[in-house]
Design a protein around this motif. Structure first.
Motif, PDB file in Angstrom:
ATOM      1  N   GLN A   2     -27.718  65.948 -20.899  1.00 11.21           N
ATOM      2  CA  GLN A   2     -26.323  65.550 -21.059  1.00 11.21           C
ATOM      3  C   GLN A   2     -25.654  66.263 -22.231  1.00 11.21           C
ATOM      4  N   GLN A   3     -26.453  66.589 -23.268  1.00 10.71           N
ATOM      5  CA  GLN A   3     -25.879  67.241 -24.451  1.00 10.71           C
ATOM      6  C   GLN A   3     -26.756  68.419 -24.858  1.00 10.71           C
ATOM      7  N   PRO A   4     -26.695  69.510 -24.108  1.00 11.20           N
ATOM      8  CA  PRO A   4     -27.572  70.657 -24.375  1.00 11.20           C
ATOM      9  C   PRO A   4     -27.346  71.317 -25.733  1.00 11.20           C
ATOM     10  N   GLN A   5     -26.173  71.100 -26.336  1.00  9.07           N
ATOM     11  CA  GLN A   5     -25.882  71.713 -27.634  1.00  9.07           C
ATOM     12  C   GLN A   5     -26.394  70.885 -28.819  1.00  9.07           C
TER      13      GLN A   5
ATOM     14  N   ASP B 196     -25.649  54.045 -26.788  1.00  7.08           N
ATOM     15  CA  ASP B 196     -26.497  55.086 -27.383  1.00  7.08           C
ATOM     16  C   ASP B 196     -25.920  56.475 -27.124  1.00  7.08           C
ATOM     17  N   LEU B 197     -25.502  56.706 -25.895  1.00  5.64           N
ATOM     18  CA  LEU B 197     -24.965  58.017 -25.524  1.00  5.64           C
ATOM     19  C   LEU B 197     -23.673  58.317 -26.273  1.00  5.64           C
ATOM     20  N   LYS B 198     -22.846  57.282 -26.490  1.00  4.33           N
ATOM     21  CA  LYS B 198     -21.619  57.470 -27.273  1.00  4.33           C
ATOM     22  C   LYS B 198     -21.955  57.839 -28.721  1.00  4.33           C
ATOM     23  N   THR B 199     -22.989  57.182 -29.252  1.00  7.43           N
ATOM     24  CA  THR B 199     -23.420  57.494 -30.619  1.00  7.43           C
ATOM     25  C   THR B 199     -23.874  58.937 -30.727  1.00  7.43           C
ATOM     26  N   LEU B 200     -24.632  59.395 -29.736  1.00  4.17           N
ATOM     27  CA  LEU B 200     -25.162  60.757 -29.755  1.00  4.17           C
ATOM     28  C   LEU B 200     -24.080  61.814 -29.549  1.00  4.17           C
ATOM     29  N   GLU B 201     -22.982  61.445 -28.899  1.00  6.13           N
ATOM     30  CA  GLU B 201     -21.896  62.400 -28.654  1.00  6.13           C
ATOM     31  C   GLU B 201     -21.299  62.943 -29.949  1.00  6.13           C
ATOM     32  N   LYS B 202     -21.300  62.139 -30.984  1.00  3.17           N
ATOM     33  CA  LYS B 202     -20.693  62.566 -32.256  1.00  3.17           C
ATOM     34  C   LYS B 202     -21.714  63.109 -33.252  1.00  3.17           C
ATOM     35  N   ALA B 203     -22.978  63.244 -32.810  1.00  7.16           N
ATOM     36  CA  ALA B 203     -24.033  63.685 -33.717  1.00  7.16           C
ATOM     37  C   ALA B 203     -24.076  65.197 -33.862  1.00  7.16           C
ATOM     38  N   ASN B 204     -24.342  65.661 -35.070  1.00  8.82           N
ATOM     39  CA  ASN B 204     -24.652  67.070 -35.308  1.00  8.82           C
ATOM     40  C   ASN B 204     -26.142  67.336 -35.139  1.00  8.82           C
ATOM     41  N   ALA B 205     -26.959  66.299 -35.405  1.00  4.87           N
ATOM     42  CA  ALA B 205     -28.409  66.433 -35.280  1.00  4.87           C
ATOM     43  C   ALA B 205     -28.999  65.092 -34.865  1.00  4.87           C
ATOM     44  N   PHE B 206     -30.093  65.161 -34.096  1.00  2.73           N
ATOM     45  CA  PHE B 206     -30.778  63.963 -33.611  1.00  2.73           C
ATOM     46  C   PHE B 206     -32.222  64.039 -34.091  1.00  2.73           C
TER      47      PHE B 206
ATOM     48  N   ASP C 122     -35.411  64.035 -22.426  1.00  3.25           N
ATOM     49  CA  ASP C 122     -34.936  64.993 -21.414  1.00  3.25           C
ATOM     50  C   ASP C 122     -33.526  64.647 -20.939  1.00  3.25           C
ATOM     51  N   LYS C 123     -33.260  63.357 -20.794  1.00  6.12           N
ATOM     52  CA  LYS C 123     -31.935  62.914 -20.361  1.00  6.12           C
ATOM     53  C   LYS C 123     -30.886  63.257 -21.409  1.00  6.12           C
ATOM     54  N   VAL C 124     -31.235  63.073 -22.688  1.00  4.94           N
ATOM     55  CA  VAL C 124     -30.316  63.400 -23.776  1.00  4.94           C
ATOM     56  C   VAL C 124     -30.000  64.891 -23.775  1.00  4.94           C
ATOM     57  N   ILE C 125     -31.043  65.713 -23.668  1.00  4.53           N
ATOM     58  CA  ILE C 125     -30.853  67.167 -23.693  1.00  4.53           C
ATOM     59  C   ILE C 125     -30.035  67.634 -22.492  1.00  4.53           C
TER      60      ILE C 125
END
Length: 309
Positions: free
Chosen positions: A115-118, A88-98, A110-113
């Motif tokens: 790890q990937q604040p941008q 899941d985290l690898k998938t989110l790494e390449k995302a422009n929007a979630f 909260d964990k997603v934000i």
């Protein structure tokens, strides 16, 4: 002397042109990066689970360069206590929007934000009134109401239009087209259900308060507060008493989960088990994901008419 001065003047002119060209290039790059998140060729949108995926593919249908990926497996269902996986985290790494449901459904946000604040978050439930249970806990199953599904589609379109302004018109146009289909189904369901005298139902878990509110149904009891958490013998006995006292003839399980408890209640009360679908996974007959939600609500309409008429 004059020749030397001419050479110096020429060199100054050349340097000025070079510096001027560099300055223009920097301004241009800055404007490109600030005008839209989708400055790259592909704009990758990740959705948290299947209901958000269905809404998002309808909003982004035919938009060039846009790719929609559903983060969780199709059979995941609701995200109750869902734990993020490394995949899941690898998938989110390449995302422009979630795109998320919001309303507390994604407890891992909260964990997603962190790890990937941008990462840009699209909250589909923005501005939607959230219902609470008797314990004061918010119910995140917002999308199960068609009216809320309409609001969510518009929310997704408007927020994507800000992030990817190049395609803002297309997002809004697609949302309007999808909303038209949802509205037609909502009108059809009200026309079929509003005249029913019997409005008492027992549901499998707490996915249907928004749906019940929309169509003025009375949820007498909930068999399992969360799927996979079977009721205790005392809770089961209490539900059986309620079914008998209210002379309820129909129980509603969900197609994604075993109906063991509902079957037990049916044996004790003579009530019949039907299916209500919260549209969290694709149905077996859904060949087109775009219409998956619409098809689920059509099945719900037929189930309610069969059970309550």
């Amino acid at each position: 002397m004059f020749a030397k001065l001419a050479k110096v003047a020429a060199m100054v002119a050349i340097c000025s042109l070079i510096l001027s060209g560099c300055g223009q290039s920097k301004v241009s790059d800055s404007q490109t990066s600030s005008s839209s998140v989708a400055s790259d060729k592909n704009f990758i949108i990740v959705t948290s689970f299947y209901p958000m995926y269905v809404s998002t593919i309808n909003v982004t249908k035919g938009v060039p360069g846009v790719q929609v990926i559903n983060m969780t497996k199709p059979q995941t269902g609701c995200l109750h206590d869902y734990q993020l996986t490394p995949e899941d985290l690898k998938t989110l790494e390449k995302a422009n929007a979630f795109v998320i449901n919001g309303a507390g459904m994604e407890a891992f946000l909260d964990k997603v934000i962190k790890q990937q604040p941008q990462l840009k978050i699209v909250d589909a439930s923005k501005g939607i009134e959230v219902l609470k249970n008797k314990n004061g806990e918010e119910n995140p199953h917002v999308w199960v109401s068609i009216s809320n599904a309409i609001l969510q589609a518009n929310n997704i379109a408007e927020q994507l239009a800000v992030l990817d302004s190049t395609h803002a018109t297309e997002y809004r146009s697609n949302a309007a087209e999808y909303v038209q289909k949802l509205t037609a189904l909502k009108v059809k369901m009200h026309k079929s259900l509003d005249g029913l005298k019997n409005r008492d139902i027992i549901t499998f878990h707490e996915a249907f308060p928004y749906f019940a509110q929309e169509f003025s149904l009375n949820i007498v009891a909930v068999i399992e507060r969360e799927p996979g958490t079977e009721p205790s013998p005392e809770e089961l006995a209490d539900t059986i008493r309620k079914v008998k006292a209210a002379e309820i003839k129909a129980l509603f399980a969900e197609p994604q989960y075993p109906a063991k408890a509902a079957d037990a209640i049916a044996r004790e009360t003579g009530a019949k088990v039907y299916s209500l679908d919260p549209a969290v996974v694709a149905g077996e007959a859904d060949n087109d994901a775009y219409d998956s939600y619409l098809n689920a609500m059509e099945r719900n309409l037929q189930a309610l008419l069969g059970a309550l008429k």
